[in-house]
Design a protein around this motif. Structure first.
Motif, short mmCIF file in Angstrom:
data_model
loop_
_atom_site.label_atom_id
_atom_site.label_comp_id
_atom_site.label_asym_id
_atom_site.label_seq_id
_atom_site.Cartn_x
_atom_site.Cartn_y
_atom_site.Cartn_z
N VAL A 227 0.86 -1.19 0.00
CA VAL A 227 0.00 0.00 0.00
C VAL A 227 0.89 1.23 0.00
N VAL A 228 0.60 2.19 -0.90
CA VAL A 228 1.35 3.43 -0.95
C VAL A 228 0.97 4.29 0.25
N TYR A 229 1.97 4.72 1.02
CA TYR A 229 1.70 5.55 2.20
C TYR A 229 2.56 6.81 2.21
N GLU B 207 -3.14 -0.96 -8.68
CA GLU B 207 -3.10 -0.86 -7.23
C GLU B 207 -3.28 -2.25 -6.66
N ASN C 260 -7.53 -1.80 -2.01
CA ASN C 260 -6.69 -0.68 -1.62
C ASN C 260 -7.46 0.25 -0.69
N TYR D 24 -7.93 5.89 1.81
CA TYR D 24 -6.97 6.98 2.02
C TYR D 24 -5.89 6.95 0.94
N SER D 25 -5.33 5.78 0.65
CA SER D 25 -4.27 5.67 -0.34
C SER D 25 -4.80 6.01 -1.73
N ARG D 26 -5.98 5.52 -2.05
CA ARG D 26 -6.54 5.78 -3.38
C ARG D 26 -6.86 7.26 -3.55
N LYS E 18 -5.50 9.89 -1.94
CA LYS E 18 -4.27 10.68 -2.00
C LYS E 18 -3.58 10.52 -3.34
#
Length: 720
Positions: A90-92, A123, A127, A130-132, A134
């Motif tokens: 997950v992209v943070y 993704e 997902n 929040y990540s999607r 942002k």
């Protein structure tokens, strides 16, 4: 081999119509970007950044993707490790994500005016909102993207292989990735995320495990086991064992099959230069230099000797002249005559003449003759020892005490020398007897040494315990604890009694201890060294040390006892062994299948989760369809995709594992994707090239109007 980064800047960005979407496979390991409808991505690089400092100026630069090894020449890359924008999958960290997108768009050829192409970005499964949100905000606000679509990479790979006829509409997609592993069920060509599951195990953990094993096995080659090199070794040599424990026993027994499965990686090795001995000319030259230096030292010593002889001869002549003058002076006038010479009496002048003459004979080399033929007999040399004190003058009493001291010291040295000689002879005799016994029966001799060593150890330990406890134990203390008085031996208790008596007697009045001679006799009695500990070396301990040294020579497995406080002989530290060609050969044996085994048994590295085979069963059970026909369809089309699915033997092992958890007779078929690494991007590229793709995107106006909450309900329709 892993994918090599292609970071050349593209030059045809302005020639591509703005209606052509940009496809981004935002993977945890690699970032791939290209145009929709093409078969391969234009730019591929590792999805990491690094920010080293310049060694001279201290300026910080940002390196995206694979760094150039030449950077180490100018930048300090050791203090700034690689950083990723992902936590698991997950992209943070969107600051790092912005650096990566900047680099990707720049390599694609985009200028700084913005991106006017639709974007399809992959993704992870489920997902977070929040990540999607942002990511959408970053694309809309920073780059001005007109529209965006998000899809799951594993689904795109399954759809592409479905088009190629590798898998069916109903099936399972098993996606072992870089940091995580997903299982996605497909029903009628669409993914059903209700039955998906995830495990936090992937290719990263396999590479990290292999790196740790090689580092522990070859600690002197730690710098060579870089992440990139270990990744290459994993891709080239690792495989999945059909039966892990059977494969382990095969290597444990050293079977020929195990030798055939062993791989070697020979590191560059340069044999150490052979030191040749010096030539005859060199030896002759060094001998000449040494002889010349020796001759010079001998000449200097001889000159010093002649100077000393001249000095002593002058001193003797002066003393002889002074003695002749003293013979002519009356006895009463001698002190006044010697006042300016520095001597007090005639005897002192004669003593100085005797010492000077002895020194002169010694310097001239006549000392041996003096020792062989002494001028005086012992009775003449020590003539005052037997004379009573009342018959001697003060000067004679002083000389008598000096003679007694010299005679006592000489006799003591002679006795000590004799004792050392006798001890050496006794030691040689005992060593000779031991050697004869050893040669007669080595096994019996070694057994007797062990028995004697044990007896002496117990005897010394018992004696030390008795000395500590005072020879008995307290009746009220069964555990062996004793008081201070019981820990003292007889001599120490007597000393304490004397001290107590003296303190009691002197405590009644003024402290006048030392005023009388008997007080000092008491002091001598108390200070007398009559403890057992100071009587000299214990013969038992000396014998124990000798036997211990002998056992260390004869028995390699013997370990001496160090807890008794006995000074053991120093153990020779092994010297450094130079590394040979064999030490530079990295052997990959059991590591080849031990590291990839964590995909099926994550508990090997302490992760309490299920493996690939059990994940497939969990995913089928989560659907709760209770339709045996549908379950059979799912198990008949199991697709392996992802970078970690390229290990040889993984399909057979997964099929065997699923067969063990499914009912008997269930049809099971496991296939691997055509290209497990690039099929996700190629499937997304084909999807974005379809005419219906625009209906699956949401625009910037939709984002501004509906907000982030609309992204929660956003779901891509994969069947167009």
């Amino acid at each position: 081999m892993p994918v090599v980064s292609q970071i050349q800047r593209q030059l045809d960005y302005s020639l591509i119509p703005s209606s052509t979407p940009i496809v981004i496979d935002n993977g945890t390991s690699y970032f791939r970007i290209g145009w929709a409808g093409e078969d391969d991505p234009r730019v591929v690089f590792r999805n990491i950044i690094q920010r080293p400092r310049h060694k001279t100026t201290g300026e910080t630069v940002t390196v995206v993707g694979d760094h150039d090894p030449a950077l180490f020449k100018y930048f300090d890359c050791s203090r700034s490790g690689p950083r990723s924008a992902f936590d698991s999958n997950v992209v943070y960290n969107f600051e790092i994500m912005e650096w990566i997108l900047d680099f990707g768009f720049d390599r694609l050829g985009a200028n700084g005016s913005g991106i006017d192409h639709p974007i399809l970005m992959t993704e992870c499964v489920c997902n977070p909102l929040y990540s999607r949100s942002k990511m959408a905000e970053l694309l809309f606000e920073t780059y001005g993207v007109p529209s965006v679509a998000f899809g799951v990479d594993g689904v795109f790979s399954y759809k592409r292989n479905q088009q190629l006829g590798v898998c069916r509409k109903d099936g399972l997609a098993v996606c072992p990735g870089f940091m995580t592993t997903h299982v996605i069920p497909f029903i009628n060509g669409e993914p059903d995320f209700r039955g998906s599951c995830r495990t936090n195990i992937g290719g990263f953990h396999v590479t990290d495990s292999l790196k740790q094993l090689l580092t522990l096995k070859y600690p002197y080659h730690m710098s060579r086991f870089t992440w990139e090199k270990v990744e290459d070794l994993k891709v080239e040599h690792c495989y999945i064992a059909p039966d892990y424990f059977a494969e382990t026993r095969l290597f444990q027994k050293g079977a020929p099959e195990a030798e055939s499965k062993t791989r070697c990686w020979q590191l560059p090795w340069v044999p150490p230069p052979v030191e040749e001995g010096p030539s005859e000319e060199e030896l002759a030259r060094k001998a000449a230099i040494k002889e010349k230096q020796g001759q010079r030292l001998r000449e200097m010593a001889e000159a010093k000797r002649y100077s000393k002889i001249n000095e002593l001869e002058n001193e003797l002549r002066g003393l002889e002249f002074l003695l002749r003058q003293l013979d002519q002076v009356e006895a009463s006038g001698i002190p006044s005559f010697l006042a300016e010479t520095g001597y007090v009496s005639k005897q002192e002048v004669e003593s100085a003449w005797t010492k000077a003459s002895q020194s002169l004979r010694k310097v001239k080399g006549e000392q041996a003759e003096l020792e062989d033929k002494p001028d005086q007999s012992p009775s003449e040399k020590f003539n005052l020892i037997d004379v009573p004190d009342d018959m001697l003058t003060a000067e004679q009493l002083k000389e008598k005490r000096r003679q007694i001291f010299i005679k006592t010291s000489a006799e003591g040295r002679q006795r000590a020398k004799q004792r050392r000689l006798e001890a050496e002879l006794e030691r040689e005799r005992r060593n000779q007897e031991d050697e004869e016994r050893r040669l007669e029966n080595p096994e019996l001799y070694l057994e007797q040494l062990h028995v004697k060593y044990k007896e002496l150890s117990e005897k010394i330990e018992q004696r030390k315990r008795l000395k500590t406890n005072g020879g008995h134990t307290n009746g009220n203390n069964q555990s062996g604890g004793v008081g201070r008085g019981e820990r003292l031996n007889a001599a120490q208790r007597e000393r304490m009694r004397l001290l107590t008596t003296a303190a009691f007697d002197r405590g009644k009045g003024e402290d006048t201890f030392g005023a009388r001679d008997e007080d000092w006799e008491l002091y001598k009695l108390m200070s007398r060294d009559n403890d057992d500990e100071d009587e000299g070396p214990d013969p038992d301990e000396a014998e124990l040390i000798r036997i211990s040294s002998r056992l260390q020579e004869l028995d390699a497995a013997f370990v001496p006892k160090l807890e008794m406080g006995i000074s053991q002989p120093a153990i020779e530290v092994p010297k450094f062994r130079p590394l040979t060609e064999e030490d530079y050969r990295v052997v990959l044996g059991v590591e080849r299948f031990r590291c990839p085994e964590i995909l099926f048994n994550p508990n090997f590295i302490g992760v309490d989760q299920v493996g690939l085979d059990e994940m497939a069963g969990v995913s089928i059970r989560r659907l709760s369809c209770k339709d045996q026909e549908l379950e059979d369809k799912l198990t008949q089309s199991i697709l392996l995709t992802g970078g970690s699915s390229a290990f040889p033997g993984i399909c057979e092992r997964l099929e065997a594992g699923i067969r063990m958890i499914r009912p008997c007779g269930t049809p099971i078929k496991v296939v691997r994707a055509v290209d497990p690494v690039l099929d996700a991007w190629r499937g997304a590229s084909a999807y974005a090239a379809a005419l219906q793709f625009r209906s699956q995107t949401f625009t910037k106006m939709d984002y501004y109007e509906k907000g982030e909450d609309w992204l929660r309900r956003y779901q891509l329709q994969y069947s167009l």
